[in-house]
Design a protein around this motif. Structure first.
Motif, PDB file in Angstrom:
ATOM      1  N   LYS A   1     -20.608   4.537  47.551  1.00  0.00           N
ATOM      2  CA  LYS A   1     -20.135   3.304  46.930  1.00  0.00           C
ATOM      3  C   LYS A   1     -20.190   3.388  45.408  1.00  0.00           C
ATOM      4  N   LEU A   2     -21.294   3.896  44.880  1.00  0.00           N
ATOM      5  CA  LEU A   2     -21.448   3.972  43.430  1.00  0.00           C
ATOM      6  C   LEU A   2     -20.497   4.977  42.797  1.00  0.00           C
ATOM      7  N   LEU A   3     -20.250   6.103  43.495  1.00  0.00           N
ATOM      8  CA  LEU A   3     -19.368   7.156  42.964  1.00  0.00           C
ATOM      9  C   LEU A   3     -17.935   7.024  43.443  1.00  0.00           C
ATOM     10  N   ASN A   4     -17.686   6.004  44.274  1.00  0.00           N
ATOM     11  CA  ASN A   4     -16.358   5.813  44.852  1.00  0.00           C
ATOM     12  C   ASN A   4     -15.875   7.075  45.583  1.00  0.00           C
ATOM     13  N   LEU A   5     -16.762   7.599  46.424  1.00  0.00           N
ATOM     14  CA  LEU A   5     -16.454   8.794  47.211  1.00  0.00           C
ATOM     15  C   LEU A   5     -16.682   8.477  48.697  1.00  0.00           C
ATOM     16  N   PRO A   6     -15.746   7.757  49.322  1.00  0.00           N
ATOM     17  CA  PRO A   6     -15.927   7.390  50.735  1.00  0.00           C
ATOM     18  C   PRO A   6     -16.034   8.601  51.659  1.00  0.00           C
ATOM     19  N   GLU A   7     -15.548   9.760  51.196  1.00  0.00           N
ATOM     20  CA  GLU A   7     -15.604  10.968  52.028  1.00  0.00           C
ATOM     21  C   GLU A   7     -17.034  11.426  52.315  1.00  0.00           C
ATOM     22  N   LEU A   8     -17.982  10.979  51.506  1.00  0.00           N
ATOM     23  CA  LEU A   8     -19.383  11.386  51.713  1.00  0.00           C
ATOM     24  C   LEU A   8     -19.931  10.939  53.066  1.00  0.00           C
ATOM     25  N   ILE A   9     -19.333   9.879  53.633  1.00  0.00           N
ATOM     26  CA  ILE A   9     -19.827   9.374  54.913  1.00  0.00           C
ATOM     27  C   ILE A   9     -19.702  10.420  56.016  1.00  0.00           C
ATOM     28  N   ARG A  10     -18.834  11.401  55.834  1.00  0.00           N
ATOM     29  CA  ARG A  10     -18.633  12.448  56.834  1.00  0.00           C
ATOM     30  C   ARG A  10     -19.892  13.298  57.045  1.00  0.00           C
ATOM     31  N   PHE A  11     -20.798  13.278  56.057  1.00  0.00           N
ATOM     32  CA  PHE A  11     -21.969  14.159  56.112  1.00  0.00           C
ATOM     33  C   PHE A  11     -23.247  13.437  56.550  1.00  0.00           C
ATOM     34  N   ARG A  12     -23.174  12.116  56.722  1.00  0.00           N
ATOM     35  CA  ARG A  12     -24.393  11.364  57.029  1.00  0.00           C
ATOM     36  C   ARG A  12     -24.978  11.756  58.387  1.00  0.00           C
ATOM     37  N   ARG A  13     -24.130  11.855  59.390  1.00  0.00           N
ATOM     38  CA  ARG A  13     -24.626  12.213  60.722  1.00  0.00           C
ATOM     39  C   ARG A  13     -25.261  13.603  60.714  1.00  0.00           C
ATOM     40  N   MET A  14     -24.611  14.554  60.059  1.00  0.00           N
ATOM     41  CA  MET A  14     -25.132  15.918  60.001  1.00  0.00           C
ATOM     42  C   MET A  14     -26.491  15.956  59.313  1.00  0.00           C
ATOM     43  N   LEU A  15     -26.606  15.268  58.194  1.00  0.00           N
ATOM     44  CA  LEU A  15     -27.879  15.258  57.466  1.00  0.00           C
ATOM     45  C   LEU A  15     -28.974  14.579  58.285  1.00  0.00           C
ATOM     46  N   GLY A  16     -28.616  13.514  58.998  1.00  0.00           N
ATOM     47  CA  GLY A  16     -29.586  12.847  59.853  1.00  0.00           C
ATOM     48  C   GLY A  16     -30.077  13.745  60.979  1.00  0.00           C
ATOM     49  N   LEU A  17     -29.158  14.528  61.550  1.00  0.00           N
ATOM     50  CA  LEU A  17     -29.549  15.457  62.616  1.00  0.00           C
ATOM     51  C   LEU A  17     -30.397  16.603  62.082  1.00  0.00           C
ATOM     52  N   PHE A  18     -30.148  17.005  60.860  1.00  0.00           N
ATOM     53  CA  PHE A  18     -31.013  18.028  60.254  1.00  0.00           C
ATOM     54  C   PHE A  18     -32.410  17.457  59.997  1.00  0.00           C
ATOM     55  N   ALA A  19     -32.489  16.192  59.595  1.00  0.00           N
ATOM     56  CA  ALA A  19     -33.803  15.553  59.447  1.00  0.00           C
ATOM     57  C   ALA A  19     -34.543  15.582  60.773  1.00  0.00           C
ATOM     58  N   PHE A  20     -33.831  15.287  61.864  1.00  0.00           N
ATOM     59  CA  PHE A  20     -34.466  15.304  63.183  1.00  0.00           C
ATOM     60  C   PHE A  20     -34.858  16.727  63.582  1.00  0.00           C
ATOM     61  N   SER A  21     -34.026  17.692  63.247  1.00  0.00           N
ATOM     62  CA  SER A  21     -34.334  19.092  63.566  1.00  0.00           C
ATOM     63  C   SER A  21     -35.609  19.553  62.863  1.00  0.00           C
ATOM     64  N   TYR A  22     -35.732  19.197  61.592  1.00  0.00           N
ATOM     65  CA  TYR A  22     -36.920  19.617  60.842  1.00  0.00           C
ATOM     66  C   TYR A  22     -38.172  18.874  61.308  1.00  0.00           C
ATOM     67  N   VAL A  23     -38.018  17.608  61.726  1.00  0.00           N
ATOM     68  CA  VAL A  23     -39.200  16.901  62.222  1.00  0.00           C
ATOM     69  C   VAL A  23     -39.628  17.471  63.573  1.00  0.00           C
ATOM     70  N   CYS A  24     -38.656  17.964  64.364  1.00  0.00           N
ATOM     71  CA  CYS A  24     -39.009  18.628  65.626  1.00  0.00           C
ATOM     72  C   CYS A  24     -39.792  19.911  65.350  1.00  0.00           C
ATOM     73  N   LEU A  25     -39.365  20.663  64.352  1.00  0.00           N
ATOM     74  CA  LEU A  25     -40.105  21.871  63.973  1.00  0.00           C
ATOM     75  C   LEU A  25     -41.496  21.505  63.459  1.00  0.00           C
ATOM     76  N   HIS A  26     -41.568  20.437  62.690  1.00  0.00           N
ATOM     77  CA  HIS A  26     -42.853  19.958  62.170  1.00  0.00           C
ATOM     78  C   HIS A  26     -43.791  19.601  63.326  1.00  0.00           C
ATOM     79  N   PHE A  27     -43.249  18.890  64.306  1.00  0.00           N
ATOM     80  CA  PHE A  27     -44.056  18.491  65.468  1.00  0.00           C
ATOM     81  C   PHE A  27     -44.471  19.711  66.292  1.00  0.00           C
ATOM     82  N   LEU A  28     -43.566  20.672  66.443  1.00  0.00           N
ATOM     83  CA  LEU A  28     -43.880  21.863  67.244  1.00  0.00           C
ATOM     84  C   LEU A  28     -44.944  22.732  66.586  1.00  0.00           C
ATOM     85  N   THR A  29     -44.955  22.780  65.255  1.00  0.00           N
ATOM     86  CA  THR A  29     -46.004  23.562  64.591  1.00  0.00           C
ATOM     87  C   THR A  29     -47.373  22.914  64.779  1.00  0.00           C
ATOM     88  N   TYR A  30     -47.363  21.594  64.972  1.00  0.00           N
ATOM     89  CA  TYR A  30     -48.620  20.891  65.268  1.00  0.00           C
ATOM     90  C   TYR A  30     -49.003  21.064  66.739  1.00  0.00           C
TER      91      TYR A  30
END
Length: 211
Positions: A65-94
């Motif tokens: 919204k601030l940069l007027n780049l609506p195309e950025l929304i295409r990457f939100r799901r991917m970044l969210g899934l990477f957050a989940f992937s890294y938290v799964c690795l974090h949990f597995l190391t524990y």
């Protein structure tokens, strides 16, 4: 810039860039370069990257919204899934090297140790978000219910920061920095919703119909 962001190669680029932290850890593991305490090092690294990717995900809407780049929304799901992937690795190391897959011991830790309690809660909150991240689930839940469910990412990020803060105890600069970023993003979200709800004076005075 907008042409690049709208193309398929942009997603490939973001995907490859998101894999770099994991590849670095694998490389360091093969070269026995995970410090004197490899389990703790892996836990901290995967935890850090979980919070970073949560912040990246939450940053997409204000940036587009601030940069007027609506195309950025295409990457939100991917970044969210990477957050989940890294938290799964974090949990597995524990759960793996730390607890030797002793689920009973893990549950005792969750109940008795507050920093693990909030960390586990943050992890659990991300599970339904990852499961319902597809277009099919958006159709099943409906847009409003889907959005309401996915707002819990803010709570997960807050709990993640608290988990980190209680874990480190002494040098709290990094969790405080992450907490500051999450707070800014949450305040922006609240302000954005508040201004959206506030009716424009023109809406009451103009007789012109747009439909």
């Amino acid at each position: 810039m907008r042409k690049f962001l709208a193309g398929n190669w942009a997603k490939v680029f973001v995907f490859g860039l998101s894999c770099v932290p994991l590849l670095v850890l694998v490389w360091r593991g093969f070269h026995n370069d995970l410090t004197a305490n490899p389990v703790e090092f892996l836990q901290h690294q995967t935890g850090d990257w979980t919070l970073r990717f949560l912040i990246f995900t939450l940053s997409i809407t204000p940036l587009r919204k601030l940069l007027n780049l609506p195309e950025l929304i295409r990457f939100r799901r991917m970044l969210g899934l990477f957050a989940f992937s890294y938290v799964c690795l974090h949990f597995l190391t524990y759960l793996g090297p730390d607890q030797s897959f002793n689920f009973a011991g893990m549950l005792k830790d969750v109940v008795k140790r507050p920093f693990i309690t909030v960390g586990f809660a943050a992890f659990v909150l991300l599970i339904p978000l990852a499961i319902t991240s597809t277009k099919g689930w958006i159709r099943r839940l409906g847009g409003k219910r889907w959005q309401a469910l996915h707002r819990s990412i803010y709570l997960s990020a807050i709990l993640g920061v608290v988990h980190y803060y209680w874990l480190v105890k002494s040098d709290v600069r990094k969790p405080l920095f992450y907490g500051f970023l999450v707070a800014v993003l949450l305040l922006w979200r609240l302000a954005d919703r508040l201004f959206k709800r506030k009716p424009s004076p023109l809406a009451h005075t103009s007789p012109v119909r747009t439909s």
